[in-house]
Design an enzyme around this catalytic site. Structure first.
Site, PDB file in Angstrom:
ATOM      1  N   GLU A   1      51.976  41.949  43.492  1.00  0.00           N
ATOM      2  CA  GLU A   1      53.090  42.583  44.207  1.00  0.00           C
ATOM      3  C   GLU A   1      52.800  42.753  45.701  1.00  0.00           C
ATOM      4  O   GLU A   1      53.673  43.093  46.469  1.00  0.00           O
ATOM      5  CB  GLU A   1      53.469  43.924  43.570  1.00  0.00           C
ATOM      6  CG  GLU A   1      52.356  44.941  43.436  1.00  0.00           C
ATOM      7  CD  GLU A   1      51.537  44.801  42.152  1.00  0.00           C
ATOM      8  OE1 GLU A   1      51.092  43.677  41.844  1.00  0.00           O
ATOM      9  OE2 GLU A   1      51.326  45.834  41.481  1.00  0.00           O
ATOM     10  N   ARG A   2      51.516  42.498  46.114  1.00  0.00           N
ATOM     11  CA  ARG A   2      51.173  42.700  47.524  1.00  0.00           C
ATOM     12  C   ARG A   2      51.683  41.556  48.414  1.00  0.00           C
ATOM     13  O   ARG A   2      52.066  41.789  49.550  1.00  0.00           O
ATOM     14  CB  ARG A   2      49.661  42.755  47.700  1.00  0.00           C
ATOM     15  CG  ARG A   2      48.957  43.677  46.766  1.00  0.00           C
ATOM     16  CD  ARG A   2      48.480  44.937  47.453  1.00  0.00           C
ATOM     17  NE  ARG A   2      47.934  45.850  46.469  1.00  0.00           N
ATOM     18  CZ  ARG A   2      48.648  46.740  45.796  1.00  0.00           C
ATOM     19  NH1 ARG A   2      49.937  46.887  46.025  1.00  0.00           N
ATOM     20  NH2 ARG A   2      48.077  47.529  44.900  1.00  0.00           N
TER      21      ARG A   2
ATOM     22  N   LYS B   1      53.617  36.048  36.915  1.00  0.00           N
ATOM     23  CA  LYS B   1      53.771  37.403  37.487  1.00  0.00           C
ATOM     24  C   LYS B   1      52.736  37.517  38.612  1.00  0.00           C
ATOM     25  O   LYS B   1      51.573  37.849  38.387  1.00  0.00           O
ATOM     26  CB  LYS B   1      53.499  38.446  36.384  1.00  0.00           C
ATOM     27  CG  LYS B   1      54.154  39.802  36.570  1.00  0.00           C
ATOM     28  CD  LYS B   1      53.797  40.524  37.830  1.00  0.00           C
ATOM     29  CE  LYS B   1      52.412  41.133  37.828  1.00  0.00           C
ATOM     30  NZ  LYS B   1      52.049  41.695  39.166  1.00  0.00           N
TER      31      LYS B   1
ATOM     32  N   PHE C   1      46.009  39.499  44.393  1.00  0.00           N
ATOM     33  CA  PHE C   1      46.546  39.390  45.757  1.00  0.00           C
ATOM     34  C   PHE C   1      45.753  38.438  46.638  1.00  0.00           C
ATOM     35  O   PHE C   1      46.256  37.963  47.649  1.00  0.00           O
ATOM     36  CB  PHE C   1      46.597  40.778  46.418  1.00  0.00           C
ATOM     37  CG  PHE C   1      45.282  41.226  46.998  1.00  0.00           C
ATOM     38  CD1 PHE C   1      44.873  40.819  48.268  1.00  0.00           C
ATOM     39  CD2 PHE C   1      44.429  42.057  46.278  1.00  0.00           C
ATOM     40  CE1 PHE C   1      43.660  41.207  48.795  1.00  0.00           C
ATOM     41  CE2 PHE C   1      43.205  42.449  46.796  1.00  0.00           C
ATOM     42  CZ  PHE C   1      42.818  42.026  48.057  1.00  0.00           C
TER      43      PHE C   1
ATOM     44  N   GLU D   1      32.208  46.807  43.050  1.00  0.00           N
ATOM     45  CA  GLU D   1      32.751  45.668  43.796  1.00  0.00           C
ATOM     46  C   GLU D   1      33.529  46.251  44.979  1.00  0.00           C
ATOM     47  O   GLU D   1      34.544  46.918  44.787  1.00  0.00           O
ATOM     48  CB  GLU D   1      33.697  44.838  42.918  1.00  0.00           C
ATOM     49  CG  GLU D   1      34.248  43.647  43.665  1.00  0.00           C
ATOM     50  CD  GLU D   1      35.301  42.855  42.892  1.00  0.00           C
ATOM     51  OE1 GLU D   1      36.056  43.452  42.103  1.00  0.00           O
ATOM     52  OE2 GLU D   1      35.380  41.638  43.107  1.00  0.00           O
TER      53      GLU D   1
ATOM     54  N   CYS E   1      36.756  36.581  45.440  1.00  0.00           N
ATOM     55  CA  CYS E   1      35.943  36.878  44.248  1.00  0.00           C
ATOM     56  C   CYS E   1      34.635  36.117  44.284  1.00  0.00           C
ATOM     57  O   CYS E   1      33.725  36.409  43.525  1.00  0.00           O
ATOM     58  CB  CYS E   1      36.700  36.538  42.982  1.00  0.00           C
ATOM     59  SG  CYS E   1      36.980  34.779  42.834  1.00  0.00           S
TER      60      CYS E   1
ATOM     61  N   SER F   1      40.943  42.259  38.816  1.00  0.00           N
ATOM     62  CA  SER F   1      39.755  43.112  38.754  1.00  0.00           C
ATOM     63  C   SER F   1      39.283  43.262  37.300  1.00  0.00           C
ATOM     64  O   SER F   1      40.060  43.087  36.356  1.00  0.00           O
ATOM     65  CB  SER F   1      40.093  44.488  39.345  1.00  0.00           C
ATOM     66  OG  SER F   1      41.148  45.062  38.600  1.00  0.00           O
TER      67      SER F   1
HETATM   68  P1  NAD Z   1      44.201  43.769  40.228  1.00  0.00           P
HETATM   69  O1  NAD Z   1      43.401  43.752  38.981  1.00  0.00           O
HETATM   70  O2  NAD Z   1      44.531  45.078  40.827  1.00  0.00           O
HETATM   71  O3  NAD Z   1      45.617  43.026  39.994  1.00  0.00           O
HETATM   72  C1  NAD Z   1      45.684  41.766  39.398  1.00  0.00           C
HETATM   73  C2  NAD Z   1      47.035  41.635  38.699  1.00  0.00           C
HETATM   74  O4  NAD Z   1      47.118  42.618  37.661  1.00  0.00           O
HETATM   75  C3  NAD Z   1      48.226  41.849  39.625  1.00  0.00           C
HETATM   76  O5  NAD Z   1      49.234  40.908  39.311  1.00  0.00           O
HETATM   77  C4  NAD Z   1      48.662  43.268  39.295  1.00  0.00           C
HETATM   78  O6  NAD Z   1      50.046  43.469  39.458  1.00  0.00           O
HETATM   79  C5  NAD Z   1      48.284  43.418  37.830  1.00  0.00           C
HETATM   80  N1  NAD Z   1      47.936  44.801  37.471  1.00  0.00           N
HETATM   81  C6  NAD Z   1      47.398  45.747  38.287  1.00  0.00           C
HETATM   82  N2  NAD Z   1      47.222  46.896  37.606  1.00  0.00           N
HETATM   83  C7  NAD Z   1      47.647  46.667  36.341  1.00  0.00           C
HETATM   84  C8  NAD Z   1      47.712  47.478  35.172  1.00  0.00           C
HETATM   85  N3  NAD Z   1      47.291  48.752  35.159  1.00  0.00           N
HETATM   86  N4  NAD Z   1      48.203  46.930  34.041  1.00  0.00           N
HETATM   87  C9  NAD Z   1      48.616  45.658  34.029  1.00  0.00           C
HETATM   88  N5  NAD Z   1      48.598  44.842  35.114  1.00  0.00           N
HETATM   89  C10 NAD Z   1      48.106  45.343  36.260  1.00  0.00           C
HETATM   90  O7  NAD Z   1      43.443  42.821  41.278  1.00  0.00           O
HETATM   91  P2  NAD Z   1      43.786  42.591  42.808  1.00  0.00           P
HETATM   92  O8  NAD Z   1      43.415  43.813  43.568  1.00  0.00           O
HETATM   93  O9  NAD Z   1      45.137  42.031  42.962  1.00  0.00           O
HETATM   94  O10 NAD Z   1      42.746  41.422  43.142  1.00  0.00           O
HETATM   95  C11 NAD Z   1      41.404  41.642  43.474  1.00  0.00           C
HETATM   96  C12 NAD Z   1      40.495  41.532  42.261  1.00  0.00           C
HETATM   97  O11 NAD Z   1      40.658  40.246  41.664  1.00  0.00           O
HETATM   98  C13 NAD Z   1      39.027  41.626  42.620  1.00  0.00           C
HETATM   99  O12 NAD Z   1      38.405  42.410  41.646  1.00  0.00           O
HETATM  100  C14 NAD Z   1      38.545  40.191  42.557  1.00  0.00           C
HETATM  101  O13 NAD Z   1      37.168  40.033  42.284  1.00  0.00           O
HETATM  102  C15 NAD Z   1      39.370  39.667  41.441  1.00  0.00           C
HETATM  103  N6  NAD Z   1      39.456  38.223  41.475  1.00  0.00           N
HETATM  104  C16 NAD Z   1      38.721  37.526  40.567  1.00  0.00           C
HETATM  105  C17 NAD Z   1      38.745  36.153  40.585  1.00  0.00           C
HETATM  106  C18 NAD Z   1      37.949  35.361  39.598  1.00  0.00           C
HETATM  107  O14 NAD Z   1      38.133  34.163  39.538  1.00  0.00           O
HETATM  108  N7  NAD Z   1      37.085  35.962  38.821  1.00  0.00           N
HETATM  109  C19 NAD Z   1      39.534  35.466  41.522  1.00  0.00           C
HETATM  110  C20 NAD Z   1      40.288  36.214  42.430  1.00  0.00           C
HETATM  111  C21 NAD Z   1      40.236  37.606  42.389  1.00  0.00           C
END
Ligand code: NAD
Length: 495
Positions: A176-177, A173, A149, A380, A281, A226
């Site tokens: 969804e937020r 994909k 998101f 985090e 991140c 994450s």
């Molecule tokens: P998230 O892991 O909750 O979601 C990321 C994606 O995974 C979304 O598209 C979501 O729909 C999907 N998803 C969520 N739960 C899932 C599941 N159980 N099974 C399959 N798919 C699922 O992350 P977020 O809250 O959207 O974003 C924040 C996180 O992203 C933080 O931890 C941040 O550090 C990380 N991030 C990392 C980087 C990097 O380059 N390392 C960059 C941006 C964000």
């Protein structure tokens, strides 16, 4: 209330699963859109659209691909303000941060515009008599991208331009937020002239992600999110034989040495910790204050925090907007409480800030005397909470970073060139900043952390992106000397 659609084979397609998710404006707390959550059949349709487009797209000349990529780049630049407005409306980040995000997205598209150079193979003449050996890079087929998101316009551009430049077709994909900005980017992509089906967008949750990871026609997946989900996506995708790069969460440390410019370090800590409400991140979430710099640094950070204006991202005077959801805001606030209970000094308590309305706002917090056993250090937080860990020596600060399970970014603030150079070697992280708090690489270098911040062996975008989205084919060819008796090559003869 807006109803958002999938984008499949160039058509806007309404959801059919019956499952939906609300999209909120975090500054007001009101729902603004309904998002369809795809069922397996809808994911299959998106993959089929991408598969159908792959044959022709992979044969499209480099000249044509380049022209389309430039057209896309220009459309994104022309629509930067509208993209930024959508980011602010659904993510909450302030307008300047949103425009910065679009600029970084363009940076990645511009790298892909150089696709003819990136896709040059390599060639050896005369490996043996009459034998030449050369390597070409071929596309993989349909590839999927699953994005978080916090950078809904930029992170898809870490993936789509390079993947498509290499001749692949794509199923995105997004989170969804905040789906409206990536949808606009995908519409501009079609407007630029890319054929229908080269980029498809399917909205959804775990159901959609799981189907993409098991679908036999999906060759590779790029994930950013994450750490627990990154790990899951990597394991699920690779167990099906797919190529997967999965970038996870972070806990970025900023080391401040006693000789540092405290004013510069404080400015940097404040912008890196609280910019985009800490939902980056590469945000700095821990300051490792070495020796006697801690007291003056904490004071300088506190003074700057008092001046931060927190309000709707649409107000140009706001420095920081709301958090993305009410639940996330409450979770972040909980870390301030737990840190206090576990012995940290709460220098500034963001929970005390008061805001009008129902937006998901939280004030900025500064925690001092944080230790590694506290929840605020271990997890985090992904919000506007900065922890200060006091370290006796440089070596202690380096060890702190090494012991942390994450390894996305690390920064050092010092006037000592030797110490800086030593840190670039010692820091146990994939991206290092020297007097730069958020060392996000430019589009022609690649992005990725170490340890639990990256699963897979390829970092994202830049040259590593080209490597990820292609596979090499090595051709060994033998041609005998031309047979002048059978083919008239026009060479001069003695006759
Ligand atoms: P998230 O892991 O909750 O979601 C990321 C994606 O995974 C979304 O598209 C979501 O729909 C999907 N998803 C969520 N739960 C899932 C599941 N159980 N099974 C399959 N798919 C699922 O992350 P977020 O809250 O959207 O974003 C924040 C996180 O992203 C933080 O931890 C941040 O550090 C990380 N991030 C990392 C980087 C990097 O380059 N390392 C960059 C941006 C964000």
């Amino acid at each position: 209330m807006q109803n958002i659609c999938h984008l499949i084979g160039g058509q806007q397609v309404a959801g059919t699963s019956g499952r939906t998710s609300p999209v909120f404006n975090p500054a007001t707390g009101t729902q603004t859109a309904v998002l369809p959550l795809a069922a397996v059949a809808e994911v299959d349709a998106a993959v089929a659209g991408a598969q159908a487009a792959f044959g022709e797209w992979s044969q499209t000349s480099l000249a044509r691909r380049t022209a389309l990529m430039f057209a896309f780049r220009n459309l994104v630049a022309e629509n930067a303000t509208e993209i930024a407005k959508r980011l602010t409306a659904e993510h909450g980040k302030v307008h300047a941060d949103a425009m910065g995000e679009v600029a970084r997205a363009i940076d990645n598209i511009e790298f892909a515009c150089g696709l003819a150079e990136h896709l040059k193979g390599s060639h050896n003449e005369a490996a043996s008599s009459g034998v030449d050996v050369y390597t070409v890079r071929r596309p993989l087929g349909v590839v999927a991208g699953i994005t978080p998101f916090n950078f809904p316009a930029m992170v898809p551009m870490w993936m789509v331009p390079n993947a498509v430049a290499c001749g692949n077709t794509f199923v995105l994909k997004p989170s969804e937020r905040d789906p409206s900005a990536p949808m606009l980017m995908a519409e501009l992509f079609g407007e630029a002239g890319f054929p229908p089906g080269v980029l498809n967008v399917v909205h959804g949750d775990k159901v959609a992600v799981d189907r993409l990871l098991e679908h036999p026609d999906v060759q590779a997946a790029s994930f950013v999110g994450s750490t627990p989900i990154a790990h899951y996506v990597y394991a699920a995708g690779t167990s099906k034989g797919k190529r997967v790069q999965a970038l996870g969460g972070a806990k970025n440390h900023m080391v401040v040495l006693p000789d540092a410019d405290v004013e510069l370090a404080a400015d940097s800590a404040v912008s890196a910790a609280y910019g985009s409400a800490g939902e980056r991140c590469m945000a700095v979430s821990v300051v490792a204050a070495v020796g006697d710099v801690a007291d003056s640094l904490v004071e300088a950070i506190k003074l700057r925090m008092e001046k931060l204006v927190i309000g709707p991202g649409t107000d140009l005077g706001s420095d920081m907007g709301p958090l993305v959801t009410r639940e996330h805001r409450n979770r972040v606030a909980g870390y301030v409480g737990s840190a206090a209970e576990q012995g940290a000094t709460v220098v500034v308590d963001g929970r005390e800030a008061r805001f009008d309305g129902d937006g998901f706002f939280l004030g900025v917090s500064l925690l001092d005397n944080v230790t590694t056993d506290m929840d605020a250090y271990r997890d985090e937080i992904f919000g506007p909470v900065l922890s200060v860990v006091r370290c006796d020596t440089y070596a202690d600060a380096v060890q702190l970073i090494a012991d942390n399970p994450y390894g996305n970014g690390a920064a050092i603030f010092t006037r000592d060139g030797g110490a800086a150079r030593q840190f670039q070697e010692d820091a146990d992280a994939g991206m290092v900043g020297i007097n730069v708090p958020i060392p996000v690489p430019v589009g022609y270098h690649s992005f990725g952390g170490w340890k639990e911040s990256l699963f897979g062996d390829t970092t994202m975008y830049g040259p590593e992106g080209i490597r990820f989205y292609t596979r090499p084919k090595v051709i060994t060819s033998r041609w005998p000397e031309p047979a002048t008796s059978t083919v008239n090559l026009g060479f001069p003869t003695n006759e």
